[in-house]
Design a protein around this motif. Structure first.
Motif, PDB file in Angstrom:
ATOM      1  N   PHE A  73      -5.523  14.015  -0.632  1.00  0.00           N
ATOM      2  CA  PHE A  73      -5.731  12.747  -0.671  1.00  0.00           C
ATOM      3  C   PHE A  73      -5.356  12.095   0.648  1.00  0.00           C
ATOM      4  N   LEU A  74      -4.414  12.576   1.406  1.00  0.00           N
ATOM      5  CA  LEU A  74      -3.761  12.230   2.670  1.00  0.00           C
ATOM      6  C   LEU A  74      -5.176  12.392   3.656  1.00  0.00           C
TER       7      LEU A  74
ATOM      8  N   ALA B  58      -2.044  16.194  -2.930  1.00  0.00           N
ATOM      9  CA  ALA B  58      -1.623  14.935  -2.202  1.00  0.00           C
ATOM     10  C   ALA B  58      -2.037  15.181  -0.516  1.00  0.00           C
TER      11      ALA B  58
ATOM     12  N   HIS C 131      -0.827   5.895   8.077  1.00  0.00           N
ATOM     13  CA  HIS C 131      -1.112   6.691   7.026  1.00  0.00           C
ATOM     14  C   HIS C 131      -0.240   8.105   7.002  1.00  0.00           C
TER      15      HIS C 131
ATOM     16  N   ALA D  15       0.821  -1.102  -0.034  1.00  0.00           N
ATOM     17  CA  ALA D  15      -0.008  -0.002  -0.022  1.00  0.00           C
ATOM     18  C   ALA D  15       0.762   1.205   0.254  1.00  0.00           C
TER      19      ALA D  15
ATOM     20  N   ALA E 208       0.912   3.980  -2.996  1.00  0.00           N
ATOM     21  CA  ALA E 208       0.584   5.302  -2.852  1.00  0.00           C
ATOM     22  C   ALA E 208       1.909   6.200  -3.328  1.00  0.00           C
TER      23      ALA E 208
ATOM     24  N   GLY F 281       2.104   9.604   4.268  1.00  0.00           N
ATOM     25  CA  GLY F 281       1.613  10.779   3.693  1.00  0.00           C
ATOM     26  C   GLY F 281       2.896  11.878   4.021  1.00  0.00           C
TER      27      GLY F 281
ATOM     28  N   GLY G 293       1.598   8.842  -6.412  1.00  0.00           N
ATOM     29  CA  GLY G 293       1.946  10.296  -6.004  1.00  0.00           C
ATOM     30  C   GLY G 293       3.156  10.701  -6.974  1.00  0.00           C
TER      31      GLY G 293
ATOM     32  N   SER H 122      -7.728   9.670   3.063  1.00  0.00           N
ATOM     33  CA  SER H 122      -7.192   8.393   3.238  1.00  0.00           C
ATOM     34  C   SER H 122      -7.384   8.287   4.962  1.00  0.00           C
TER      35      SER H 122
END
Length: 123
Positions: free
Chosen positions: A85-86, A82, A109, A52, A56, A113, A60, A89
Motif C-alpha cells: 500500500f505504501l 502495508a 508518505h 490523510a 491511513a 508509512g 491500517g 501510495s
C-alpha cells in the motif's frame, strides 16, 4: 500501556510526523504543495495532511485488528499489505507541481508509512 492505547499513539505519531514534514516544506522552505485534482489544483495544507495521515493510520489499524482475529499470521500478512500500500501510495505525489513538491510529498508518505508500519507491526 495496553495495545490499543499504544496503537492509537502510533496513529497520532504518524500524523505528527507528516505535519512536521509539511511544516518544514511549506511554511519554512516555501515549497508550493499543489497537486492536480481533476480539473483543479489542490493545495496540500495542514488539515489535509493530518486528515490523510489519520485516515491511513486508522485504516491500517483496523485491517491489522481484523487480520489478527482471522489468522495466526495476521501481523505478517498485514505488514506485506502495508508495504505494498505504501509503495502504491508513492505514485500519487509524482504529479505534484515541481520537484520540491514531489520530494516533500514523497517524504510525507514515507514518514507516515514508516511510523505506521513499524509502530503497528510491533508486538
Amino acid at each position: 500501556m495496553n495495545r490499543n492505547a499504544r496503537r492509537l499513539l502510533v496513529v497520532i505519531a504518524a500524523a505528527a510526523a507528516a505535519l512536521l514534514v509539511w511544516a518544514v516544506a511549506a511554511p519554512l522552505a516555501g515549497v508550493d504543495l499543489t497537486v492536480p485534482q481533476g480539473d483543479t489544483d489542490l493545495t496540500v495544507g495542514p488539515v489535509l495532511v493530518i486528515a490523510a495521515a489519520l485516515a491511513a493510520g486508522l485504516a491500517g489499524w483496523g485491517l491489522l485488528a481484523l487480520l489478527e482475529r482471522a489468522t495466526a499470521r495476521g501481523t505478517r500478512i498485514w505488514t506485506i499489505v502495508a508495504v505494498v500500500f505504501l509503495a502504491v501510495s508513492l505514485l500519487g505525489p509524482l504529479g505534484a507541481a515541481g520537484a520540491a513538491a514531489v520530494a516533500s510529498l514523497l517524504c510525507m508518505h514515507l514518514a507516515v508509512g514508516a511510523v505506521v508500519i513499524t509502530g503497528l507491526a510491533r508486538r
